[in-house]
Scaffold this motif. Sequence first.
Motif, short mmCIF file in Angstrom:
data_model
loop_
_atom_site.label_atom_id
_atom_site.label_comp_id
_atom_site.label_asym_id
_atom_site.label_seq_id
_atom_site.Cartn_x
_atom_site.Cartn_y
_atom_site.Cartn_z
N VAL A 23 -48.44 78.54 14.48
CA VAL A 23 -47.48 77.44 14.49
C VAL A 23 -46.06 77.99 14.53
O VAL A 23 -45.22 77.53 15.32
N ALA A 24 -45.78 78.98 13.72
CA ALA A 24 -44.44 79.57 13.69
C ALA A 24 -44.09 80.19 15.05
O ALA A 24 -42.96 80.05 15.53
N ARG A 25 -45.06 80.85 15.67
CA ARG A 25 -44.83 81.48 16.98
C ARG A 25 -44.52 80.42 18.04
O ARG A 25 -43.60 80.59 18.85
N VAL A 26 -45.24 79.30 18.03
CA VAL A 26 -45.01 78.24 18.99
C VAL A 26 -43.65 77.57 18.73
O VAL A 26 -42.88 77.30 19.66
N LEU A 27 -43.36 77.32 17.47
CA LEU A 27 -42.06 76.71 17.13
C LEU A 27 -40.91 77.61 17.56
O LEU A 27 -39.98 77.16 18.24
N ASP A 28 -40.95 78.87 17.14
CA ASP A 28 -39.84 79.79 17.39
C ASP A 28 -39.75 80.26 18.84
O ASP A 28 -38.66 80.56 19.33
N GLY A 29 -40.87 80.30 19.52
CA GLY A 29 -40.88 80.83 20.88
C GLY A 29 -40.83 79.79 21.98
O GLY A 29 -40.45 80.10 23.11
N VAL A 30 -41.21 78.54 21.65
CA VAL A 30 -41.30 77.53 22.71
C VAL A 30 -40.55 76.25 22.35
O VAL A 30 -39.62 75.85 23.06
N ILE A 31 -40.95 75.61 21.28
CA ILE A 31 -40.43 74.28 20.98
C ILE A 31 -38.94 74.30 20.66
O ILE A 31 -38.15 73.59 21.29
N PRO A 33 -36.53 76.66 21.08
CA PRO A 33 -35.66 77.06 22.20
C PRO A 33 -35.65 76.03 23.33
O PRO A 33 -34.63 75.82 23.98
N GLY A 34 -36.79 75.37 23.55
CA GLY A 34 -36.86 74.36 24.59
C GLY A 34 -35.97 73.16 24.31
O GLY A 34 -35.25 72.67 25.20
N PHE A 35 -35.99 72.68 23.07
CA PHE A 35 -35.14 71.54 22.73
C PHE A 35 -33.67 71.94 22.64
O PHE A 35 -32.79 71.13 22.94
N ALA A 36 -33.40 73.18 22.28
CA ALA A 36 -32.01 73.67 22.30
C ALA A 36 -31.50 73.70 23.74
O ALA A 36 -30.34 73.33 24.00
N GLU A 37 -32.34 74.10 24.67
CA GLU A 37 -31.96 74.12 26.09
C GLU A 37 -31.77 72.70 26.61
O GLU A 37 -30.86 72.43 27.39
N LEU A 38 -32.61 71.77 26.18
CA LEU A 38 -32.43 70.37 26.59
C LEU A 38 -31.08 69.86 26.09
O LEU A 38 -30.35 69.21 26.84
N GLN A 39 -30.74 70.17 24.87
CA GLN A 39 -29.44 69.75 24.33
C GLN A 39 -28.30 70.37 25.14
O GLN A 39 -27.36 69.68 25.54
N ARG A 40 -28.38 71.66 25.38
CA ARG A 40 -27.32 72.35 26.13
C ARG A 40 -27.19 71.79 27.54
O ARG A 40 -26.09 71.49 28.01
N SER A 41 -28.30 71.62 28.23
CA SER A 41 -28.23 71.18 29.62
C SER A 41 -27.79 69.73 29.75
O SER A 41 -27.09 69.38 30.71
N THR A 42 -28.16 68.87 28.81
CA THR A 42 -27.69 67.49 28.89
C THR A 42 -26.21 67.39 28.54
O THR A 42 -25.51 66.53 29.06
N GLN A 43 -25.72 68.28 27.68
CA GLN A 43 -24.28 68.30 27.41
C GLN A 43 -23.53 68.77 28.64
O GLN A 43 -22.48 68.22 28.98
N THR A 44 -24.07 69.76 29.32
CA THR A 44 -23.47 70.22 30.58
C THR A 44 -23.47 69.09 31.60
O THR A 44 -22.48 68.89 32.33
N LEU A 45 -24.54 68.33 31.64
CA LEU A 45 -24.65 67.17 32.54
C LEU A 45 -23.59 66.13 32.20
O LEU A 45 -22.89 65.61 33.08
#
Length: 180
Positions: A23-31, A33-45
């Motif tokens: 669970v920790a590996r999936v959270l830290d490696g996928v979930i 970072p993925g939601f952080a990227e969604l936040q960053r990219s929508t702010q850029t948008l």
Amino acid sequence: LYRPYILALCLFPTLAQAESATVARVLDGVILPGFAELQRSTQTLSDAAQADCRANSPALQEAYNAAFDAWIAVETYRAGPLETKGQGLAIAFWPDLKAATPKALTALLAAKTQQSVDFAENSIAARGLFALEAMLYDPAFNGYGLTDPGCPLTQAIAADLAQTALAVNAQWKGEFAPLM
């Protein structure tokens, strides 16, 4: 159905530790970072829409495509924040079986008052990536200029999308990741 699994975790702590590490590996490696990227990219948008809201703006189209790609990377993680207050649907209202998005956008454009006190109070069909896609790529909506109602509507949709992604990311980091 889950009782044998829970019993096994209680009887075999090493199995529980292995589950926790996964669970920790999936959270830290996928979930996360993925939601952080969604936040960053929508702010850029949102920033791109504020700078040039026209549908044919290359910077706006590029930012839209990046935000959509970021959404695709995390859309399957529907548990948690995406279910809170319908935030997943606010990001991507799909499928639109009754053509609610074109109807909602048409109504907002006709009213010329897209920026209510809280854009999130508008129909979920007028929010998110698919509403913005219509404003950028659908010939029924993308013919607006800088002084037309389509411009502030595009800006409002993009800003609302960035706010929603910000809230979802914050909920993952602050509440749901520790819970998992």
